[in-house]
Design an enzyme around this catalytic site. Sequence first.
Site, mmCIF file in Angstrom:
data_model
loop_
_atom_site.group_PDB
_atom_site.id
_atom_site.type_symbol
_atom_site.label_atom_id
_atom_site.label_comp_id
_atom_site.label_asym_id
_atom_site.label_seq_id
_atom_site.Cartn_x
_atom_site.Cartn_y
_atom_site.Cartn_z
ATOM 1 N N GLY A 638 36.198 47.821 34.245
ATOM 2 C CA GLY A 638 36.571 46.765 36.066
ATOM 3 C C GLY A 638 34.856 46.053 35.927
ATOM 4 O O GLY A 638 33.781 46.347 35.949
ATOM 5 N N THR A 639 35.573 45.261 37.300
ATOM 6 C CA THR A 639 35.080 44.394 37.882
ATOM 7 C C THR A 639 35.125 44.966 39.705
ATOM 8 O O THR A 639 36.644 45.906 40.017
ATOM 9 C CB THR A 639 35.044 42.920 38.224
ATOM 10 O OG1 THR A 639 36.424 42.967 38.278
ATOM 11 C CG2 THR A 639 35.034 42.551 37.041
ATOM 12 N N GLY A 641 33.794 44.517 43.931
ATOM 13 C CA GLY A 641 33.391 43.471 44.729
ATOM 14 C C GLY A 641 32.082 43.339 44.573
ATOM 15 O O GLY A 641 31.723 41.998 45.249
ATOM 16 N N TYR A 642 31.001 43.764 44.416
ATOM 17 C CA TYR A 642 29.879 43.690 43.729
ATOM 18 C C TYR A 642 29.059 43.905 42.744
ATOM 19 O O TYR A 642 28.065 43.498 42.523
ATOM 20 C CB TYR A 642 28.498 45.251 44.986
ATOM 21 C CG TYR A 642 29.046 45.155 45.733
ATOM 22 C CD1 TYR A 642 29.092 44.181 47.722
ATOM 23 C CD2 TYR A 642 30.118 46.501 46.400
ATOM 24 C CE1 TYR A 642 29.629 44.365 48.555
ATOM 25 C CE2 TYR A 642 30.755 46.405 47.651
ATOM 26 C CZ TYR A 642 30.141 45.525 48.876
ATOM 27 O OH TYR A 642 30.595 45.452 50.366
ATOM 28 N N ASP A 759 34.031 50.430 53.115
ATOM 29 C CA ASP A 759 34.853 49.902 52.181
ATOM 30 C C ASP A 759 36.007 50.222 51.158
ATOM 31 O O ASP A 759 36.108 50.456 50.101
ATOM 32 C CB ASP A 759 33.988 48.653 50.848
ATOM 33 C CG ASP A 759 34.533 47.744 50.211
ATOM 34 O OD1 ASP A 759 36.041 47.194 50.879
ATOM 35 O OD2 ASP A 759 34.355 47.391 49.209
#
Length: 933
Positions: A638-639, A641-642, A759
């Site tokens: 997965g990807t 935000g950081y 977040d």
Amino acid sequence: IGNLSNLISLFLQGNKLSGFIPSEIGLLRSLKDLDLSNNNLIGSIPTSIGNLSNLVTLFVHSNKLNGSIPQDIHLLSSLSVLALSNNNLSGIIPHSLGKLGSLTALYLRNNSLSGSIPYSIGNLSKLDTLDLHSNQLFGSIPREVGFLRSLFALDSSNNKLTGSIPTSIGNLVNLTTLHISKNQLSGSIPQEVGWLKSLDKLDLSDNKITGSIPASIGNLGNLTVLYLSDNKINGSIPPEMRHLTRLRSLELSENHLTGQLPHEICLGGVLENFTAEGNHLTGSIPKSLRNCTSLFRVRLERNQLAGNITEDFGIYPNLLFIDLSYNKLYGELSHKWGQCNSLTSLKISNNNISGMIPHQLGEATKLEQLDLSSNHLVGEIPKELGMLKSLFNLVIDNNKLSGNIPLEFGNLSDLVHLNLASNHLSGPIPQQVRNFRKLLSLNLSNNKFGESIPAEIGNVITLESLDLCQNMLTGEIPQQLGELQSLETLNLSHNNLSGTIPPTFDDLRGLTSINISYNQLEGPLPNLKAFRDAPFEALRNNKGLCGNITGLEACNTGKKKGNKFFLLIILLILSIPLLSFISYGIYFLRRMVRSRKINSREVATHQDLFAIWGHDGEMLYEHIIEGTEDFNSKNCIGTGGYGTVYKAELPTGRVVAVKKLHSTQDGEMADLKAFKSEIHALAEIRHRNIVKLYGFCSCSENSFLVYEFMEKGSLRNILSNKDEAIEFDWVLRLNVVKGMAEALSYMHHDCSPPLIHRDISSNNVLLDSEYVAHVSDFGTARLLKSDSSNWTSFAGTFGYIAPELAYGPKVDNKTDVYSFGVVTLETIFGKHPGELISSLFSSASSSSSSPSTVYHLLLNEEIDQRLSPPMNQVAEEVVVAVKLALACLHANPQSRPTMRQVCQALSTPWPPLSKPFSMITLGELLGHGGETT
Ligand SMILES: *[C@@H]1O[C@H](CO)[C@@H](O)[C@H](O)[C@H]1NC(C)=O
Ligand SMILES: *[C@@H]1O[C@H](CO)[C@@H](O)[C@H](O)[C@H]1NC(C)=O
Ligand SMILES: *[C@@H]1O[C@H](CO)[C@@H](O)[C@H](O)[C@H]1NC(C)=O
Ligand SMILES: *[C@@H]1O[C@H](CO)[C@@H](O)[C@H](O)[C@H]1NC(C)=O
């Protein structure tokens, strides 16, 4: 199943049955009761169902059935209850349905049935419930409906019905509920409606009904709810309405009503909700309203109501919201408003009110919105308004107020909009503006404010719009204005400001509109789009502004540079020997520093920046690299935000998740020591619902975080995959909501110092193999927030950020509460609630909007349709969860519950539902917290 030919009852409701209904069901000829409701059945209802001639009840509601209602259904001559609601049935309602002479209840709600209502329905003389809500039915309501003398409830709202309401409806003397809202019905309300003496709820809103309200409506003495809003009804409100003494909710808004409000309204003393905004009503507010202490919500804005407002209103202990704006009320404001202890919104703008603002208003401490703009108010702004700590909208522009801004305003730290424009206010702008940590717009234009703009204004970093034009401000523009990185519009025109525009303005990259005309400013314009695109009008009449804009002189930089250059050359010639010595020295020093840097980096790669804490020391840098096969994309899971997340299997067999960070900027690692100690603190947190952080590594080539691995991946992934979403049933989802709440409550209230996530989104709520929620990335949002001078980067994910903070870095734990609300709705709705949130809360910000239609949306239709609707206790829990989620989305952060309160509410026993789950609307769940109630 077809062999069970003696079966009398078959109850399979509320399971997870899928697939088609076998046509062999038609062989069960003895069957009397068949209940297949609340499953996941697909396909169409088999025609063989027509063979079940002994069937008395047929429940197949709340499935995924499609196709049309079988013609042969009319063969079920003993059928008493037919429930097909909540499916995807299409086609028409078969005319032959009229042959089911024993039918008492017909539920077809929430399908896609089209065509018209067959007139044969009039033959169903035993029918007591007819529910056609939310289909695509068109044509007119057949007059034969009037033959249904046993009818108790008729709901055909939310269809496309046209024509007028048949007069025969007056025959339905047993009717208690008549809902035909949200259609395109025209014609007038038949006076025969007055014969429906048993009627409790009448909803004709949102149609195209014309004509006037029949006086006969006064006969409906049992009516508790009457909705006629959003039509084209004209004429006056009949005085006979005074007989409706049980009326609790009366909505007449957005029509063409004229004449006066009924004088004896609220005679029964139970009226709570009264709206008539957007009409042409005249005369004064009836005196009877003065003693109507039951009032809860009143909207009368946009009429031509006149009269002396001093006398018209009393003390209402329950009143939450009142809007009287855009009328012709005069006189002075009563001090009694201060005694309305529940009042959150008082709006009386655009009237002809005179006198002073009563200082007693400061006692209405729940007040969140006060709008008295465009009146003739005089005197000073009472300092007592500074006690209204919950205030977020204060709008008193366009009056004749004088004196200074009370310093007590510094207490109003929740203010979001402050508009004092167009008054006679004077004195300096107080330094206390620095306390406005949530302010989005500040308008002080067109007053007599003097002295210079306080530098403290630079603290209001949330500010998007600042209008100080047409005052008597002097001095230079404070350089702190450049800190207002969210600023979009700035108007400083028509003042006496001097000096140059501070170079800090170069940081105002969000600026879209400026006006600095009519001042004494000089020097070059900042290199910003807002200035480059500004018309000459916005810059004119200053002392000496220059720049590359038509109408302005080009800045004379070349000449000045030339001078400086000349000077430099002379200096150079005079000091060559000295210079060469110095420059050699610098070169030497640089080399030394560089070689030392390289050395320290080499060391760091191997020890310093490597900080991973395995229980058993198994996690070595090399193992991570091996485990991810040097971050090979095939191990990518997965990807975020950081960074990108990889799965890594360590030599011991343990599986971990490794988040490789996007290339790091030098700046953010500057304070490595502090960073490491925070990572250390985070790694020590042990909570069932928080993903364990094992460690962190920052090396020249790779920076990564090592986490506990979560089998099921993110909540977002599960919800976006149909098969997984179906597995993820209501009980599991409610547990995820509880888990999230526990994690946040722990971090906010049980950690010292408290930690804010910043977040929360469905992307970083991860689920283990048992579907237990684990919140990930706690604290890292802040740690990894990239260079804060880059205004476009803020911690948080679009769609989950609390509205008041979307542009401001100021964050508190109520931001997390908001995001929690969004993720909870997403979990229960199966998708991000998107626009729904803003529409639900929209009338909080605009006084002109009519009651929003989302408000009437059924919860049952919003929840994830891939699951069958929850039942019994689970349904109660779903209601509690949605209710809490909506409370968490309150526009005013202070009105949101804390995470601890959320946890408590989720773990106390649920109250039983006061009405069937399928009838609960979103609006009802908003509770008494929002003014739209
Ligand atoms: C009904 O659903 C079935 C199964 O999902 C599908 O194969 C069929 O095409 C659908 N029929 C209609 C008329 O939508
Ligand atoms: C409004 O009513 C108050 C109280 O009765 C009275 O004192 C005042 O003079 C009235 N104002 C006007 C403008 O009639
Ligand atoms: C407003 O009230 C004043 C008296 O207070 C009156 O003279 C004036 O005509 C009123 N204006 C309107 C538009 O009603
Ligand atoms: C700024 O104020 C001037 C003077 O009142 C007005 O004409 C102008 O429209 C305002 N400009 C902006 C950008 O708000």
